[in-house]
Design a protein around this motif. Structure first.
Motif, PDB file in Angstrom:
ATOM      1  N   GLU A   1       0.812  -1.221   0.000  1.00  7.36           N
ATOM      2  CA  GLU A   1       0.000   0.000   0.000  1.00  7.36           C
ATOM      3  C   GLU A   1       0.845   1.271   0.000  1.00  7.36           C
ATOM      4  N   ASP A   2       2.154   1.133   0.121  1.00  9.65           N
ATOM      5  CA  ASP A   2       3.041   2.293  -0.012  1.00  9.65           C
ATOM      6  C   ASP A   2       3.349   2.596  -1.484  1.00  9.65           C
ATOM      7  N   THR A   3       2.906   1.742  -2.374  1.00 12.18           N
ATOM      8  CA  THR A   3       3.132   1.963  -3.799  1.00 12.18           C
ATOM      9  C   THR A   3       2.478   3.264  -4.244  1.00 12.18           C
ATOM     10  N   ALA A   4       3.284   4.144  -4.842  1.00 14.24           N
ATOM     11  CA  ALA A   4       2.795   5.455  -5.245  1.00 14.24           C
ATOM     12  C   ALA A   4       3.919   6.213  -5.942  1.00 14.24           C
ATOM     13  N   ILE A   5       3.547   7.336  -6.515  1.00 18.67           N
ATOM     14  CA  ILE A   5       4.556   8.309  -6.946  1.00 18.67           C
ATOM     15  C   ILE A   5       4.804   9.221  -5.748  1.00 18.67           C
ATOM     16  N   TYR A   6       6.062   9.374  -5.397  1.00 17.86           N
ATOM     17  CA  TYR A   6       6.441  10.190  -4.249  1.00 17.86           C
ATOM     18  C   TYR A   6       6.981  11.538  -4.733  1.00 17.86           C
TER      19      TYR A   6
ATOM     20  N   LEU B   1       8.955  16.544  -9.746  1.00 18.88           N
ATOM     21  CA  LEU B   1       8.172  15.777 -10.709  1.00 18.88           C
ATOM     22  C   LEU B   1       7.796  14.393 -10.201  1.00 18.88           C
ATOM     23  N   GLY B   2       8.428  13.964  -9.116  1.00 21.90           N
ATOM     24  CA  GLY B   2       8.060  12.702  -8.516  1.00 21.90           C
ATOM     25  C   GLY B   2       8.959  11.551  -8.907  1.00 21.90           C
ATOM     26  N   THR B   3       8.940  10.527  -8.067  1.00 20.04           N
ATOM     27  CA  THR B   3       9.676   9.292  -8.326  1.00 20.04           C
ATOM     28  C   THR B   3       8.785   8.120  -7.933  1.00 20.04           C
ATOM     29  N   GLN B   4       8.768   7.096  -8.786  1.00 20.41           N
ATOM     30  CA  GLN B   4       7.855   5.971  -8.579  1.00 20.41           C
ATOM     31  C   GLN B   4       8.433   4.984  -7.576  1.00 20.41           C
ATOM     32  N   VAL B   5       7.608   4.593  -6.620  1.00 20.60           N
ATOM     33  CA  VAL B   5       7.948   3.533  -5.679  1.00 20.60           C
ATOM     34  C   VAL B   5       6.904   2.426  -5.839  1.00 20.60           C
ATOM     35  N   THR B   6       7.382   1.224  -6.112  1.00 22.51           N
ATOM     36  CA  THR B   6       6.490   0.078  -6.258  1.00 22.51           C
ATOM     37  C   THR B   6       6.908  -1.008  -5.284  1.00 22.51           C
ATOM     38  N   VAL B   7       5.977  -1.440  -4.456  1.00 21.10           N
ATOM     39  CA  VAL B   7       6.246  -2.472  -3.454  1.00 21.10           C
ATOM     40  C   VAL B   7       5.445  -3.712  -3.830  1.00 21.10           C
ATOM     41  N   SER B   8       6.152  -4.792  -4.101  1.00 15.87           N
ATOM     42  CA  SER B   8       5.493  -6.027  -4.498  1.00 15.87           C
ATOM     43  C   SER B   8       5.224  -6.898  -3.270  1.00 15.87           C
ATOM     44  N   SER B   9       4.153  -7.664  -3.349  1.00  9.61           N
ATOM     45  CA  SER B   9       3.777  -8.517  -2.204  1.00  9.61           C
ATOM     46  C   SER B   9       4.388  -9.896  -2.328  1.00  9.61           C
TER      47      SER B   9
END
Length: 119
Positions: free
Chosen positions: A89-94, A111-119
């Motif tokens: 659920e922390d997956t987002a553009i930061y 402009l943001g940086t993508q964070v993707t957390v896989s389960s």
């Protein structure tokens, strides 16, 4: 004028860690209040963390409290977001944001940086 550039995003497994960086242009970094926000797909942008010019009185969203840490290095004009125990659920553009006032809206945004957390 202040320009902000985020870096450090990526793909990580649940339980892992990432450190985001936000480099600010100009020589006024020490006068800035810095914040981190995030926006997940289909959701509105939300507050994550905020620091102060002195580094004290840090504020965090309840959803990240105890897992994320905001810090700054005035010599490097950089603010960091250390993210531990990451969840899907922390997956987002930061996004990094800045303002010169103690209160009120953030004026400058990266402009943001993508964070993707896989389960």
């Amino acid at each position: 004028q202040v320009q902000l550039v985020e870096s450090g995003g990526g793909l990580v497994q649940a339980g892992g860690s990432l450190r985001l960086s936000c480099a600010a242009s100009g020589r006024t970094f020490s006068n800035l209040v810095m914040g981190w926000f995030r926006q997940a797909p289909g959701k509105e942008r939300e507050f994550v963390a905020r620091d102060t010019r002195s580094g004290g009185n840090l504020i965090y969203a309840d959803s990240v409290k105890g897992r994320f840490t905001i810090s700054r290095d005035n010599a490097k004009n950089t603010v960091y977001l250390q993210m531990n125990s990451l969840k899907p659920e922390d997956t987002a553009i930061y996004y990094c944001a800045a303002r010169f006032t103690d209160y009120g809206s953030y004026v400058y945004w990266g402009l943001g940086t993508q964070v993707t957390v896989s389960s």
